[in-house]
Design an enzyme around this catalytic site. Structure first.
Site, mmCIF file in Angstrom:
data_model
loop_
_atom_site.group_PDB
_atom_site.id
_atom_site.type_symbol
_atom_site.label_atom_id
_atom_site.label_comp_id
_atom_site.label_asym_id
_atom_site.label_seq_id
_atom_site.Cartn_x
_atom_site.Cartn_y
_atom_site.Cartn_z
ATOM 1 N N ALA A 221 77.398 121.125 53.340
ATOM 2 C CA ALA A 221 76.671 121.745 52.214
ATOM 3 C C ALA A 221 76.201 120.662 51.255
ATOM 4 C CB ALA A 221 77.566 122.740 51.474
ATOM 5 N N PHE A 222 75.251 121.018 50.395
ATOM 6 C CA PHE A 222 74.668 120.002 49.505
ATOM 7 C C PHE A 222 75.685 119.401 48.548
ATOM 8 C CE2 PHE A 222 74.115 121.726 45.166
ATOM 9 C CZ PHE A 222 74.441 123.065 45.347
ATOM 10 N N LYS A 223 76.819 120.074 48.381
ATOM 11 C CA LYS A 223 77.832 119.564 47.446
ATOM 12 C C LYS A 223 78.343 118.190 47.846
ATOM 13 C CE LYS A 223 77.775 123.674 45.695
ATOM 14 N NZ LYS A 223 77.689 124.153 44.348
ATOM 15 N N ASP A 224 78.304 117.884 49.144
ATOM 16 C CA ASP A 224 78.811 116.575 49.588
ATOM 17 C C ASP A 224 78.029 115.428 48.949
ATOM 18 O OD1 ASP A 224 80.801 117.511 51.434
ATOM 19 O OD2 ASP A 224 79.205 118.010 52.845
ATOM 20 N N MET B 147 79.547 115.021 45.510
ATOM 21 C CA MET B 147 81.013 114.932 45.457
ATOM 22 C C MET B 147 81.534 113.614 46.007
ATOM 23 S SD MET B 147 82.896 117.149 44.059
ATOM 24 C CE MET B 147 82.369 118.836 44.230
#
Ligand SMILES: Cc1ncc(COP(=O)(O)O)c(C=O)c1O
Ligand SMILES: N[C@@H](CCOP(=O)(O)O)C(=O)O
Length: 468
Positions: A113-116, A119
């Protein structure tokens, strides 16, 4: 030393330098940190980034936000290391899906997901600052499914942090749940909360607002309330625009939206000088943002479960950052809006601020039927398989595509994270990549708690190691 100051949207917390804002997460007045001034890149400076790697663009775009609080070579090394975790050489590749339509694949990191993207950098930044100061921190975060997995992956095994992730019990996809509950690292705690995402997010904010608890455990956050999350997400607007002829051509972006962090990062890119035509807010049936743009009234009405669960949100935290901008940084106006939201579940946006918001943003809502149809027809017409969140975006984008500027939809998750919805819409059972192939067989470890502040604080207090 060049120090970029960060100020709170509610104007009653001390202004901080980058490293302190990074560790603070949320302002002590409940507000969100933003830079006192937006750093600018000239067209010439942006043009000079053409042909550069993602990492080089990241360094150029992010350095003004960090100043020299972190040495340039150290920061550059952090960026390089963060993106070695990505499985695509372009980090966030662009794929053309129509004559003037593109998807920006943000899901090539470890948890799909784009959160990586943000993060992996955030974890390294925090580690570095804590090590320099000889401190430890307790990270707490709320997730509707993706932030939690990405945060756990990025912080697992790090010696200076314990991480507690609150997710809504039985309201995330099985893949999302296992990405959070199968991590074996001792510093990781996955907490299933009997409630929805907004309950989880409210608990996190309440823990930040409990000064004694916050100070005792040295609490820090990894949600997009943390400025560093937004900052790291600004980069891919630049890389996408550069690929499509920016800055000498305006580009539009459509962003599947929940907490308003990702689309706010697009707004920041525009503020920095990237020529962006339209920013389209794409919502699922939880359409509070689309309704707000239309009516000028932000009004909570309850959350329904959809096939894009990560966007099943109605307290859209980063909207506060936009309000602050739209009110020309009048923190009293933001405080009044947030107080009204707390008391009555709604607030009105004054005409002038609404006009400012409408100048930069458009919004559209996709129903469950429209999401399903978008997955099916996109596959039939282009051979491209969308996840349900990206499908919300592609549906919304179609309403605003025009020949003058290319439209880029942010592909925020890999279809294999949401196999049930994807299969029911397309007949295809998307496979998890090899490194996650045995995910559903791994043993789970998590605790289930009521959505009660005392219960959650007691649990965290008993397990966190950063006690002062
Ligand atoms: C897959 C996916 N798409 C879109 C969103 C919405 O992003 P934001 O909360 O930054 O608006 C999320 C969650 O944040 C998500 O996990
Ligand atoms: N959709 C998010 C919700 C939290 O968003 P964040 O960007 O503020 O961390 C999720 O997947 O958890």
């Amino acid at each position: 030393m060049t120090l970029l100051e960060y100020i709170s949207t509610r104007g009653q917390a001390p202004s901080l330098g980058f490293c302190d804002a990074l560790l603070a997460g949320l302002g002590r007045d409940g507000g969100l940190y933003v830079p006192r001034e937006w750093p600018k890149l000239s067209k010439k400076e942006i043009r000079a980034l053409r042909g550069k790697s993602y990492q080089e663009v990241a360094f150029a775009v992010l350095s003004p936000f960090v100043g020299d609080e972190i040495k340039a070579d150290v920061f550059r090394a952090m960026i390089d290391e963060a993106y070695t975790t990505f499985r695509h050489p372009a980090i966030t590749p662009l794929v053309q899906t129509g004559p003037n339509a593109f998807v920006l694949e943000l899901f090539h990191g470890s948890t799909l997901a784009f959160k990586d993207v943000a993060m992996q950098l955030l974890a390294r930044l925090m580690d570095h600052v804590l090590a320099e100061r000889g401190e430890r921190a307790t990270i707490i975060g709320a997730t509707s499914g993706d932030t939690g997995g990405a945060a756990i992956d990025a912080f697992a095994g790090r010696s200076r942090t314990d991480i507690f992730i609150l997710f809504p019990h039985e309201k995330v996809s099985p893949v999302q749940q296992r990405q959070m509950t199968t991590c074996k690292a001792d510093n990781v705690h996955a907490l299933a909360i009997r409630g929805n995402f907004d309950d989880c997010q409210n608990l996190v904010k309440a823990m930040f607002n409990d000064a004694a608890f916050r100070d005792r455990l040295r609490i820090s956050g990894v949600n997009s309330i943390n400025w560093a999350r937004i900052m790291a997400q600004v980069v891919y607007y630049f890389t996408a625009a550069l690929t499509l002829g920016g800055p000498d051509r305006k580009i539009s972006f459509t962003v599947p939206t929940g907490n308003f962090g990702d689309v706010f990062a697009g707004y920041v890119a525009k503020k920095m000088g990237l020529p962006i035509d339209r920013l389209v807010i794409a919502t699922n049936e939880n359409d509070i943002l689309a309704r707000t743009l239309k009516s000028g009234r932000y009004e909570m009405r309850g959350v329904s479960a959809t096939t894009s669960p990560s966007m099943d949100i109605q307290i859209s935290s980063n909207f506060e950052r936009l309000l602050f901008e739209a009110y020309d940084r009048d923190d009293a106006a933001v405080r009044a809006s947030m107080e009204s939201l707390r008391q009555s579940g709604s607030f009105e946006i004054k005409e002038r601020a609404l006009k400012a918001i409408r100048k930069d943003f458009r919004a559209a809502r996709a129903s469950e039927k429209q999401v399903e149809k978008t997955i099916r027809t996109t596959l039939a017409e282009t051979g491209y398989l969308l996840d349900p969140h990206t499908a919300v975006g592609v549906f919304a984008a179609a309403k605003f595509e025009r020949s003058a500027s290319p439209m880029v939809t942010l592909a925020t998750a890999h279809p294999a994270k949401f196999p049930a919805a994807v299969k029911s819409a397309s007949g295809i059972d998307p496979a998890l990549p090899t490194w996650l192939a045995d995910l559903m067989d791994r043993e789970e470890r998590f605790d289930i708690l009521d959505a009660e502040l005392k219960a959650v604080e007691t649990f965290i207090g008993q397990h966190a190691r950063a006690q002062t």
